[in-house]
Scaffold this motif. Sequence first.
Motif, PDB file in Angstrom:
ATOM      1  N   SER A   1     -13.180   4.574  -9.107  1.00 27.92           N
ATOM      2  CA  SER A   1     -12.525   3.461  -8.410  1.00 27.92           C
ATOM      3  C   SER A   1     -11.864   3.975  -7.148  1.00 27.92           C
ATOM      4  N   GLN A   2     -12.045   3.230  -6.072  1.00 19.03           N
ATOM      5  CA  GLN A   2     -11.510   3.656  -4.771  1.00 19.03           C
ATOM      6  C   GLN A   2     -10.147   3.061  -4.481  1.00 19.03           C
ATOM      7  N   LEU A   3      -9.854   1.904  -5.066  1.00 17.44           N
ATOM      8  CA  LEU A   3      -8.570   1.225  -4.852  1.00 17.44           C
ATOM      9  C   LEU A   3      -7.975   0.839  -6.194  1.00 17.44           C
ATOM     10  N   LEU A   4      -6.744   1.263  -6.432  1.00 13.44           N
ATOM     11  CA  LEU A   4      -6.016   0.885  -7.637  1.00 13.44           C
ATOM     12  C   LEU A   4      -5.043  -0.234  -7.271  1.00 13.44           C
ATOM     13  N   VAL A   5      -5.201  -1.387  -7.902  1.00 13.08           N
ATOM     14  CA  VAL A   5      -4.288  -2.519  -7.710  1.00 13.08           C
ATOM     15  C   VAL A   5      -3.439  -2.607  -8.982  1.00 13.08           C
ATOM     16  N   ILE A   6      -2.187  -2.195  -8.864  1.00 17.18           N
ATOM     17  CA  ILE A   6      -1.331  -1.978 -10.034  1.00 17.18           C
ATOM     18  C   ILE A   6      -0.093  -2.872  -9.945  1.00 17.18           C
ATOM     19  N   HIS A   7       0.292  -3.443 -11.093  1.00 14.60           N
ATOM     20  CA  HIS A   7       1.454  -4.336 -11.095  1.00 14.60           C
ATOM     21  C   HIS A   7       2.747  -3.585 -10.788  1.00 14.60           C
TER      22      HIS A   7
ATOM     23  N   LEU B   1       0.848  -1.198   0.000  1.00 13.64           N
ATOM     24  CA  LEU B   1       0.000   0.000   0.000  1.00 13.64           C
ATOM     25  C   LEU B   1       0.879   1.241   0.000  1.00 13.64           C
ATOM     26  N   GLN B   2       0.947   1.927  -1.149  1.00 12.02           N
ATOM     27  CA  GLN B   2       1.789   3.117  -1.282  1.00 12.02           C
ATOM     28  C   GLN B   2       1.014   4.409  -1.026  1.00 12.02           C
ATOM     29  N   ILE B   3      -0.263   4.402  -1.289  1.00  7.69           N
ATOM     30  CA  ILE B   3      -1.099   5.590  -1.086  1.00  7.69           C
ATOM     31  C   ILE B   3      -2.416   5.129  -0.460  1.00  7.69           C
ATOM     32  N   GLY B   4      -2.884   5.874   0.517  1.00  5.17           N
ATOM     33  CA  GLY B   4      -4.169   5.556   1.123  1.00  5.17           C
ATOM     34  C   GLY B   4      -4.019   5.000   2.529  1.00  5.17           C
ATOM     35  N   ARG B   5      -5.115   4.490   3.047  1.00  7.07           N
ATOM     36  CA  ARG B   5      -5.110   3.954   4.407  1.00  7.07           C
ATOM     37  C   ARG B   5      -5.920   2.654   4.440  1.00  7.07           C
ATOM     38  N   PRO B   6      -5.589   1.749   5.353  1.00  4.21           N
ATOM     39  CA  PRO B   6      -6.242   0.434   5.374  1.00  4.21           C
ATOM     40  C   PRO B   6      -7.749   0.474   5.592  1.00  4.21           C
ATOM     41  N   ASP B   7      -8.244   1.482   6.317  1.00  8.43           N
ATOM     42  CA  ASP B   7      -9.679   1.506   6.615  1.00  8.43           C
ATOM     43  C   ASP B   7     -10.492   2.264   5.567  1.00  8.43           C
ATOM     44  N   ALA B   8      -9.868   2.680   4.475  1.00  9.78           N
ATOM     45  CA  ALA B   8     -10.580   3.388   3.411  1.00  9.78           C
ATOM     46  C   ALA B   8     -11.483   2.418   2.640  1.00  9.78           C
TER      47      ALA B   8
ATOM     48  N   GLY C   1      -8.099  12.522  -5.661  1.00 12.41           N
ATOM     49  CA  GLY C   1      -9.327  11.762  -5.882  1.00 12.41           C
ATOM     50  C   GLY C   1      -9.738  10.903  -4.698  1.00 12.41           C
ATOM     51  N   GLY C   2      -8.944  10.927  -3.638  1.00 16.78           N
ATOM     52  CA  GLY C   2      -9.279  10.138  -2.462  1.00 16.78           C
ATOM     53  C   GLY C   2      -9.138   8.644  -2.686  1.00 16.78           C
ATOM     54  N   ARG C   3      -8.244   8.251  -3.601  1.00 24.89           N
ATOM     55  CA  ARG C   3      -8.076   6.841  -3.933  1.00 24.89           C
ATOM     56  C   ARG C   3      -6.876   6.239  -3.197  1.00 24.89           C
ATOM     57  N   SER C   4      -6.861   4.917  -3.112  1.00 18.23           N
ATOM     58  CA  SER C   4      -5.729   4.204  -2.542  1.00 18.23           C
ATOM     59  C   SER C   4      -4.992   3.473  -3.654  1.00 18.23           C
ATOM     60  N   PHE C   5      -3.706   3.219  -3.427  1.00 16.01           N
ATOM     61  CA  PHE C   5      -2.861   2.580  -4.449  1.00 16.01           C
ATOM     62  C   PHE C   5      -2.102   1.426  -3.813  1.00 16.01           C
ATOM     63  N   PHE C   6      -2.200   0.245  -4.445  1.00 15.07           N
ATOM     64  CA  PHE C   6      -1.499  -0.944  -3.963  1.00 15.07           C
ATOM     65  C   PHE C   6      -0.692  -1.540  -5.104  1.00 15.07           C
ATOM     66  N   GLY C   7       0.617  -1.703  -4.890  1.00 14.30           N
ATOM     67  CA  GLY C   7       1.490  -2.304  -5.895  1.00 14.30           C
ATOM     68  C   GLY C   7       1.719  -3.781  -5.604  1.00 14.30           C
ATOM     69  N   ILE C   8       1.600  -4.613  -6.636  1.00 13.17           N
ATOM     70  CA  ILE C   8       1.809  -6.056  -6.497  1.00 13.17           C
ATOM     71  C   ILE C   8       2.668  -6.505  -7.672  1.00 13.17           C
ATOM     72  N   HIS C   9       3.972  -6.548  -7.475  1.00 11.65           N
ATOM     73  CA  HIS C   9       4.923  -6.634  -8.571  1.00 11.65           C
ATOM     74  C   HIS C   9       5.603  -8.004  -8.630  1.00 11.65           C
ATOM     75  N   THR C  10       6.867  -8.085  -8.190  1.00  9.23           N
ATOM     76  CA  THR C  10       7.598  -9.350  -8.337  1.00  9.23           C
ATOM     77  C   THR C  10       7.003 -10.461  -7.483  1.00  9.23           C
ATOM     78  N   ASN C  11       6.263 -10.119  -6.435  1.00 10.82           N
ATOM     79  CA  ASN C  11       5.572 -11.161  -5.679  1.00 10.82           C
ATOM     80  C   ASN C  11       4.457 -11.799  -6.505  1.00 10.82           C
ATOM     81  N   TRP C  12       3.799 -11.012  -7.361  1.00 12.70           N
ATOM     82  CA  TRP C  12       2.774 -11.570  -8.247  1.00 12.70           C
ATOM     83  C   TRP C  12       3.397 -12.244  -9.460  1.00 12.70           C
ATOM     84  N   ASP C  13       4.570 -11.773  -9.894  1.00 14.34           N
ATOM     85  CA  ASP C  13       5.310 -12.486 -10.943  1.00 14.34           C
ATOM     86  C   ASP C  13       5.529 -13.936 -10.538  1.00 14.34           C
ATOM     87  N   ALA C  14       5.923 -14.127  -9.278  1.00  5.77           N
ATOM     88  CA  ALA C  14       6.340 -15.440  -8.800  1.00  5.77           C
ATOM     89  C   ALA C  14       5.202 -16.304  -8.286  1.00  5.77           C
ATOM     90  N   ALA C  15       4.082 -15.707  -7.925  1.00  7.23           N
ATOM     91  CA  ALA C  15       3.018 -16.413  -7.203  1.00  7.23           C
ATOM     92  C   ALA C  15       2.348 -17.487  -8.048  1.00  7.23           C
TER      93      ALA C  15
END
Length: 356
Positions: free
Chosen positions: A59-65, A28-35, A92-106
């Motif tokens: 969109s309230q949460l961006l899940v980006i590679h 989670l790079q931007i935003g807060r867990p309770d959003a 925009g009041g949005r949250s940002f979550f990066g899922i990169h090399t962990n998703w490459d490998a998963a």
Amino acid sequence: MLRVADVTDFLESIAPRRWAFDWDPVGLQIGRPDAPADRILVALDVNQTSLALAEERDSQLLVIHHPLIWKPIAHLREGNDVEGKVARIVRGGRSFFGIHTNWDAAPGGISETLAARLGITDLEPIGSGATVEQVKVVVFAPSESRNALIDAMSAAGAGRIGNYERCAFWSEGTGTFVGNANANPTVGHAEQIESVAETRIEMVVDLARLAAVVKALREVHPYEEPAYDLVTLRPTVPQPLSRIGNISPMTARELVALADEQLGAKTWLYGDPDRRIERLAVSGGAAGSEWVAAKAAGADAFLTGEFRHDEGVAGQDQGFVMMASGHRETEHPGMEALALRLRERFPEAEVVVALP
């Protein structure tokens, strides 16, 4: 209301942060867990297309590679650079979550989705990956306390090996001790030689979870002074990036045509176009250096998104076949697969995918 924490906890369960390289700022790079996170956008990158779609669908949460923030930000100014994109997401009041090399490998992630698109079967993980420092915890306790200790240590993070949890080894033996005048032994009496039927329990734990495991051990152990050893293990790669498996026999030229059709790509080939390919290794994105591990694992060819010219030449000089089908083309299918997982887990949420 679905919260950001609900979604990120799920993402952590299928692609743990520990599978990402230490240089990779996932999470989670931007935003807060309770959003709120009732509307989710999934994309390969934060670009004008994905941001416009996020704003259109609110969109309230961006899940980006690819993570957005790679170095400290000194200013938040409007524009198309990283700072401008961060400002736009925050505004925009949005949250940002990066899922990169962990998703490459998963499992089910970037590389496995790419393999499925190409019809590869009997998959095996190979190659590089994030290393994890581990410790083996060895504890001695009365036999009747065995299951309680294993349960407590497991709940704290010990005994996780690949797709298995609560992994432990135990053996029976005899423990002996003499407590001094100030002791209050659970078994026997102070200032006497005591012998007790005990169990030796061994469990591995990631170094990051060691303190929690030792705390759980001490809380559950019946002895006043639990006896335990901590044994440092060699670092491991719990989840490698690449995959290798079998394909229907074809020439390298035919494999290029298959990749172009399945990925919507323009594949570049280094090597003999008439080479017969039966074992194929893949890794999405920019994984050119993985060709060495692919060849060592017995692959006839290696396909990735992109590699350096010198890497292609090096493989070709060793009689190996290497293919580059494009960074976006080899990774976007894995993000579509992630969106599907999110829809299955959170059917009440709106999950949209931005095209790269």
